[in-house]
Motif scaffolding. Structure first.
Motif, short mmCIF file in Angstrom:
data_model
loop_
_atom_site.label_atom_id
_atom_site.label_comp_id
_atom_site.label_asym_id
_atom_site.label_seq_id
_atom_site.Cartn_x
_atom_site.Cartn_y
_atom_site.Cartn_z
N THR A 247 25.63 166.69 14.16
CA THR A 247 24.76 165.51 14.17
C THR A 247 24.40 165.08 12.75
O THR A 247 24.39 163.88 12.44
CB THR A 247 23.48 165.80 14.96
OG1 THR A 247 22.91 167.03 14.49
CG2 THR A 247 23.77 165.95 16.44
N LEU A 284 20.20 156.02 12.34
CA LEU A 284 20.05 156.75 13.60
C LEU A 284 20.01 155.80 14.79
O LEU A 284 20.54 156.11 15.86
CB LEU A 284 18.78 157.60 13.55
CG LEU A 284 18.84 158.84 12.66
CD1 LEU A 284 17.43 159.37 12.38
CD2 LEU A 284 19.69 159.93 13.30
N ARG A 285 19.39 154.65 14.61
CA ARG A 285 19.35 153.66 15.68
C ARG A 285 20.70 152.99 15.86
O ARG A 285 21.22 152.87 16.98
CB ARG A 285 18.30 152.58 15.38
CG ARG A 285 18.20 151.49 16.45
CD ARG A 285 17.59 150.21 15.92
NE ARG A 285 18.46 149.51 14.97
CZ ARG A 285 19.44 148.70 15.32
NH1 ARG A 285 19.71 148.46 16.60
NH2 ARG A 285 20.18 148.10 14.40
N GLN A 287 23.82 153.71 14.72
CA GLN A 287 24.98 154.56 15.02
C GLN A 287 24.47 155.95 15.38
O GLN A 287 24.46 156.86 14.53
CB GLN A 287 25.94 154.63 13.83
CG GLN A 287 26.65 153.34 13.49
CD GLN A 287 27.80 153.03 14.45
OE1 GLN A 287 27.96 153.67 15.47
NE2 GLN A 287 28.62 152.04 14.09
N ALA A 288 24.01 156.12 16.59
CA ALA A 288 23.49 157.43 17.01
C ALA A 288 24.55 158.51 16.73
O ALA A 288 25.69 158.38 17.17
CB ALA A 288 23.15 157.41 18.49
N TYR A 319 22.87 157.48 24.17
CA TYR A 319 22.05 157.17 23.01
C TYR A 319 22.63 156.05 22.15
O TYR A 319 21.89 155.22 21.61
CB TYR A 319 21.84 158.42 22.17
CG TYR A 319 20.91 159.43 22.81
CD1 TYR A 319 19.66 159.04 23.29
CD2 TYR A 319 21.28 160.76 22.95
CE1 TYR A 319 18.80 159.95 23.88
CE2 TYR A 319 20.43 161.68 23.54
CZ TYR A 319 19.19 161.28 24.01
OH TYR A 319 18.35 162.18 24.60
N ALA A 320 23.94 156.02 21.98
CA ALA A 320 24.55 154.96 21.17
C ALA A 320 24.33 153.59 21.82
O ALA A 320 24.04 152.60 21.14
CB ALA A 320 26.04 155.22 20.98
N GLY A 323 20.66 152.50 21.38
CA GLY A 323 20.33 152.09 20.02
C GLY A 323 20.59 150.63 19.73
O GLY A 323 20.06 150.09 18.76
N HIS A 345 13.58 154.91 17.70
CA HIS A 345 14.88 155.09 18.35
C HIS A 345 14.82 156.39 19.14
O HIS A 345 13.84 157.14 19.07
CB HIS A 345 15.99 155.15 17.30
CG HIS A 345 15.78 156.21 16.26
ND1 HIS A 345 16.04 157.55 16.48
CD2 HIS A 345 15.30 156.15 14.98
CE1 HIS A 345 15.73 158.26 15.41
NE2 HIS A 345 15.28 157.44 14.49
N SER A 347 17.50 158.71 19.11
CA SER A 347 18.63 159.54 18.69
C SER A 347 18.28 161.02 18.56
O SER A 347 19.18 161.87 18.56
CB SER A 347 19.22 159.03 17.37
OG SER A 347 19.85 157.78 17.58
N ASN A 395 29.80 160.80 17.09
CA ASN A 395 29.98 159.44 16.57
C ASN A 395 30.12 159.47 15.05
O ASN A 395 29.14 159.29 14.31
CB ASN A 395 28.80 158.56 16.99
CG ASN A 395 28.98 157.12 16.58
OD1 ASN A 395 30.08 156.68 16.24
ND2 ASN A 395 27.91 156.36 16.61
#
Length: 410
Positions: A247, A284-285, A287-288, A319-320, A323, A345, A347, A395
């Motif tokens: 992550t 983070l928002r 591109q989780a 999550y993606a 976001g 967010h 994430s 991701n």
């Protein structure tokens, strides 16, 4: 599942934003097909996902609440089996989760995280020295391999008290956990290797405790909850390893990508109008780092208005997709903008399962990004197109080919 048709997720993750938009357009929750033909309800709207993440009718324990698991309809070699079979706070429910989280949190304290700050700064500078050396002999440097990948693994190994001989093995097994295109046989072999490495580490720390998180988790005790079992210690290490490495690699990867493709945003940071923490939160928002997180389960029927998730069905946190939810972030949800007013967010999760390692990930990312862009102010992507990793969970990119340009002496 009570729907005959399911949206088949792209296991290669070739277009996560596009896939997320299609899921959001499908309603509050959409039946999707995971590798191996396993089905789940994907939830990609912020409001719905937030509500479910704090709903007592949603569990993370497959042995109690996933009908397919309890009925032995999930193959022993299912590629995602490790994600749901481990017994730690990630897969616990109710009082069992409170017990596990309390014991782990007693070892993974804010104080322990902040004590790592000087060391994170030193290893960052050391890695940038190596990056600079590469730049003297290579026109193009892979910044993911040389920097974004190296920092988190060094931090987690330091945190765990892992010696040099064990690090290469740990790197390999973590990479394989996030490879959703792997064969069932390879996934099973990788899970066995991960258990072997971390079981050996736990045994070493029982025999010779040190000033590290592994020892702290083993020694964690309370009058109310007692201690973690040997199996729970190993499964907790697996959770923290997988959650704390890939992550953060992807967070750094995507933050660098965002800065190099949005020079006007980078200029705001360099001018002091915005900080690196703004970059981290927007990344983070936008591109989780983990696009989807398996799995949760409906304890009872859950009526979302347009659909009902039946008791016993699996739920996939998208999550993606969340976001970029326009209902939460407005018409500009798909754009990277560190000045946006709404910064919250999901994430790092939400509610009782919010990631314990979030402060450490933020510390690593802000430290690394500040040092990188100060050291190489002319950093730029080399020609060519970035290739997404072959995974619908992780991701990030296969590599980050850059030209370093001018180096500023320390």
């Amino acid at each position: 599942m009570n729907q005959s048709l399911a949206y088949v997720l792209d296991v290669d993750g070739t277009d996560l934003p596009g896939e997320g938009a299609r899921l959001r357009a499908g309603g509050s929750a959409v039946v999707v097909e995971l590798p191996g033909g396993v089905r789940a309800w994907a939830v990609g709207h912020v409001g719905t996902l937030k509500a479910l993440l704090t709903d007592s009718r949603v569990s993370k324990d497959p042995q109690l609440h996933w009908a397919a698991w309890k009925e032995n309809r999930i193959a022993a070699d299912w590629p995602l089996r490790l994600w749901v079979s481990v017994r730690n706070m990630f897969t616990a429910y109710g009082s069992d989760h409170r017990r596990l989280r309390s014991l782990v949190a007693s070892g993974f304290t804010a104080k322990r995280t902040m004590e790592l700050k000087p060391w994170i700064e030193r290893i960052t500078e050391s890695l940038l020295d190596e990056v600079a050396e590469l730049g003297r002999t290579h026109d193009v440097v892979d910044l993911r391999a040389a920097f974004a990948y190296q920092l988190p693994v060094e931090v987690i190994c330091r945190l765990f008290g892992v010696d040099d001989a064990q690090r290469a093995g740990l790197r390999h097994v973590v990479d394989s956990v996030f490879d959703t295109t792997t064969t069932p046989e390879a996934a099973q072999a990788n899970a066995e290797e991960m258990y072997r490495i971390l079981t050996e580490l736990a045994a070493q720390k029982r025999a010779q405790p040190g000033d590290d998180l592994t020892s702290a988790i083993i020694q964690a005790d309370s009058e109310r909850f007692g201690r973690l079992t040997d199996a729970e210690v190993v499964d907790t290490l697996i959770l923290m390893l997988t959650a704390g490495h890939e992550t953060t690699v992807n967070l750094l990867d995507q933050a660098v990508t965002a800065m190099l493709t949005h020079p006007e945003q980078l200029a705001l940071v360099r001018s002091g109008e915005r900080g690196w923490s703004d970059v981290v939160e927007e990344t983070l928002r936008w591109q989780a780092p983990v696009a989807y997180l398996p799995l949760r389960y409906a304890v009872a029927d859950i009526d979302l208005g347009d659909v009902v998730i039946p008791a016993g069905d699996a739920i996939l946190a998208a999550y993606a997709a969340a976001g970029r939810d326009e209902a939460e972030y407005g018409a500009s949800a798909a754009e990277f903008d560190i000045t946006r007013a709404v910064k919250q967010h999901l994430s790092f999760g939400h509610g009782i399962h919010h990631c314990l390692g979030a402060p450490l990930a933020r510390l690593e990312a802000t430290t690394a990004l500040r040092a990188l862009f100060e050291r190489f102010p002319d950093l730029a992507f080399a020609e060519g197109r970035l290739t997404p990793m072959s995974s619908f969970l992780s991701n990030g990119h296969v590599d980050l080919p850059v030209r370093l340009g001018r180096e500023v002496s320390r």
